[in-house]
Design a protein around this motif. Structure first.
Motif, PDB file in Angstrom:
ATOM      1  N   HIS A  95       0.827  -1.211   0.000  1.00 39.39           N
ATOM      2  CA  HIS A  95       0.000   0.000   0.000  1.00 39.39           C
ATOM      3  C   HIS A  95       0.859   1.258   0.000  1.00 39.39           C
ATOM      4  O   HIS A  95       0.386   2.343  -0.362  1.00 39.39           O
ATOM      5  N   GLN A  96       2.123   1.115   0.360  1.00 41.01           N
ATOM      6  CA  GLN A  96       3.015   2.273   0.419  1.00 41.01           C
ATOM      7  C   GLN A  96       3.436   2.777  -0.959  1.00 41.01           C
ATOM      8  O   GLN A  96       4.009   3.855  -1.066  1.00 41.01           O
ATOM      9  N   ILE A  97       3.134   2.010  -1.994  1.00 41.23           N
ATOM     10  CA  ILE A  97       3.528   2.423  -3.344  1.00 41.23           C
ATOM     11  C   ILE A  97       2.695   3.605  -3.825  1.00 41.23           C
ATOM     12  O   ILE A  97       3.139   4.399  -4.651  1.00 41.23           O
ATOM     13  N   GLY A  98       1.471   3.749  -3.320  1.00 40.52           N
ATOM     14  CA  GLY A  98       0.606   4.851  -3.729  1.00 40.52           C
ATOM     15  C   GLY A  98      -0.584   4.375  -4.532  1.00 40.52           C
ATOM     16  O   GLY A  98      -0.727   3.189  -4.849  1.00 40.52           O
ATOM     17  N   LEU A  99      -1.466   5.303  -4.857  1.00 37.23           N
ATOM     18  CA  LEU A  99      -2.669   4.994  -5.640  1.00 37.23           C
ATOM     19  C   LEU A  99      -2.302   4.612  -7.070  1.00 37.23           C
ATOM     20  O   LEU A  99      -1.432   5.241  -7.694  1.00 37.23           O
ATOM     21  N   HIS A 100      -2.967   3.622  -7.590  1.00 40.38           N
ATOM     22  CA  HIS A 100      -2.667   3.137  -8.942  1.00 40.38           C
ATOM     23  C   HIS A 100      -2.770   4.258  -9.975  1.00 40.38           C
ATOM     24  O   HIS A 100      -1.907   4.399 -10.845  1.00 40.38           O
ATOM     25  N   LYS A 101      -3.806   5.069  -9.890  1.00 38.24           N
ATOM     26  CA  LYS A 101      -4.005   6.118 -10.900  1.00 38.24           C
ATOM     27  C   LYS A 101      -2.905   7.178 -10.845  1.00 38.24           C
ATOM     28  O   LYS A 101      -2.564   7.787 -11.881  1.00 38.24           O
ATOM     29  N   ASP A 102      -2.342   7.392  -9.659  1.00 37.40           N
ATOM     30  CA  ASP A 102      -1.284   8.402  -9.524  1.00 37.40           C
ATOM     31  C   ASP A 102       0.070   7.853  -9.954  1.00 37.40           C
ATOM     32  O   ASP A 102       0.792   8.494 -10.733  1.00 37.40           O
ATOM     33  N   ILE A 103       0.429   6.689  -9.438  1.00 39.02           N
ATOM     34  CA  ILE A 103       1.756   6.162  -9.743  1.00 39.02           C
ATOM     35  C   ILE A 103       1.878   5.759 -11.200  1.00 39.02           C
ATOM     36  O   ILE A 103       2.971   5.825 -11.777  1.00 39.02           O
ATOM     37  N   SER A 104       0.770   5.386 -11.833  1.00 37.31           N
ATOM     38  CA  SER A 104       0.838   4.975 -13.239  1.00 37.31           C
ATOM     39  C   SER A 104       1.279   6.122 -14.136  1.00 37.31           C
ATOM     40  O   SER A 104       1.944   5.911 -15.157  1.00 37.31           O
ATOM     41  N   ARG A 105       0.922   7.354 -13.751  1.00 39.16           N
ATOM     42  CA  ARG A 105       1.294   8.520 -14.564  1.00 39.16           C
ATOM     43  C   ARG A 105       2.776   8.833 -14.478  1.00 39.16           C
ATOM     44  O   ARG A 105       3.309   9.558 -15.319  1.00 39.16           O
ATOM     45  N   GLU A 106       3.454   8.288 -13.454  1.00 32.65           N
ATOM     46  CA  GLU A 106       4.865   8.603 -13.256  1.00 32.65           C
ATOM     47  C   GLU A 106       5.803   7.696 -14.043  1.00 32.65           C
ATOM     48  O   GLU A 106       6.992   7.999 -14.155  1.00 32.65           O
ATOM     49  N   LEU A 107       5.292   6.593 -14.547  1.00 30.37           N
ATOM     50  CA  LEU A 107       6.177   5.592 -15.140  1.00 30.37           C
ATOM     51  C   LEU A 107       6.617   5.972 -16.549  1.00 30.37           C
ATOM     52  O   LEU A 107       5.868   6.593 -17.300  1.00 30.37           O
ATOM     53  N   PRO A 108       7.833   5.560 -16.925  1.00 29.22           N
ATOM     54  CA  PRO A 108       8.299   5.778 -18.291  1.00 29.22           C
ATOM     55  C   PRO A 108       7.481   4.938 -19.278  1.00 29.22           C
ATOM     56  O   PRO A 108       6.785   3.995 -18.887  1.00 29.22           O
TER      57      PRO A 108
END
Length: 252
Positions: free
Chosen positions: A225-238
């Motif tokens: 759960h510490q990775i963050g919300l799926h919708k938010d972290i997905s935008r950060e990926l290359p």
């Protein structure tokens, strides 16, 4: 080949019991993560990698058919705690489990009733095949290549099946294993969280290793759960990197 993510969470699952963080209270189904496992279907061969404590829940609603092989990465409970729930699948015959010797020893200690001479009716009918010296093996006509991975000081396994490779609980991958991972179409690899962990890669470490391997597409799994919300972290990926989610299907 079809890969179905049965679970993409870490050992506690997401939501974590008792936690009220934004991830654990999210209403987005992609933030609900069962323990980490995949189903791999190649032609008429049905394979499962790891059998988690959530196995029964993961298999409900899926086509009920023979499991041709269960590949086990290591003996930690979040990866083998569902073996007793293989019982219904033994209607199709015994189930072949492929694992290293330490995993077999853990099974004998934890579920001894599956290995006694006078087993009572209904116990899982499992046959363990020992993976020795990282030698490739076949399930039906499908070649499986074991890959050595280090989970802190514990040697565990990843697996390559054709142009797909799966790794969980990675802290580091020995350089000598990289030659086994050329020309991958899809790589699945663990990324626990952003902060340093003694036995797991951070997200940045997972991205760096995935770039070193060089698959056409990479999916991250075994996330807390510490990775963050799926919708938010997905935008950060290359580009060519994605966060996997439960019930997602990938076709090769």
């Amino acid at each position: 080949m079809k890969v179905k993510f049965l679970g993409t969470g870490t050992s506690t699952g997401v939501p974590e019991i008792g936690c009220k963080c934004e991830v654990c209270t999210s209403t987005d189904p992609k933030d609900n993560r069962l323990r980490c496992s995949v189903q791999v279907e190649v032609d008429d061969t049905n394979l499962i990698i790891d059998c988690t404590p959530d196995f029964r829940q993961q298999m409900m609603g899926l086509p009920f058919k023979k499991i041709d092989g269960l590949l086990v990465t290591h003996e930690h409970y979040d990866h083998v705690g569902g073996v007793d729930d293989l019982r219904p699948f033994c209607k199709f015959g015994h189930i072949d489990i492929f694992a290293e010797t330490n995993v077999q020893n853990a099974f004998i200690q934890r579920i001894p009733y599956c290995f006694g001479e006078n087993r009572y009716a209904g116990v899982p009918d499992i046959r363990i095949h020992i993976i020795e010296n990282l030698q490739p093996f076949f399930i039906k006509n499908i070649e499986i290549t074991p890959i050595r991975v280090m989970h802190f000081k514990l040697p565990i396994l990843g697996f390559r099946i054709k142009n797909f490779a799966y790794f969980t609980d990675v802290k580091y991958l020995p350089d000598e294993e990289l030659s086994k991972l050329k020309n991958l179409d899809v790589l699945v690899i663990s990324a626990l969280r952003r902060e340093e962990h003694i036995a797991h890669q951070t997200l940045d470490e997972a991205i760096a290793l995935a770039r070193k391997i060089g698959a056409k597409q990479t999916y991250f799994t075994h996330m807390s759960h510490q990775i963050g919300l799926h919708k938010d972290i997905s935008r950060e990926l290359p580009p060519t990197f994605s966060f996997a989610y439960d019930k997602q299907e990938v076709f090769l």
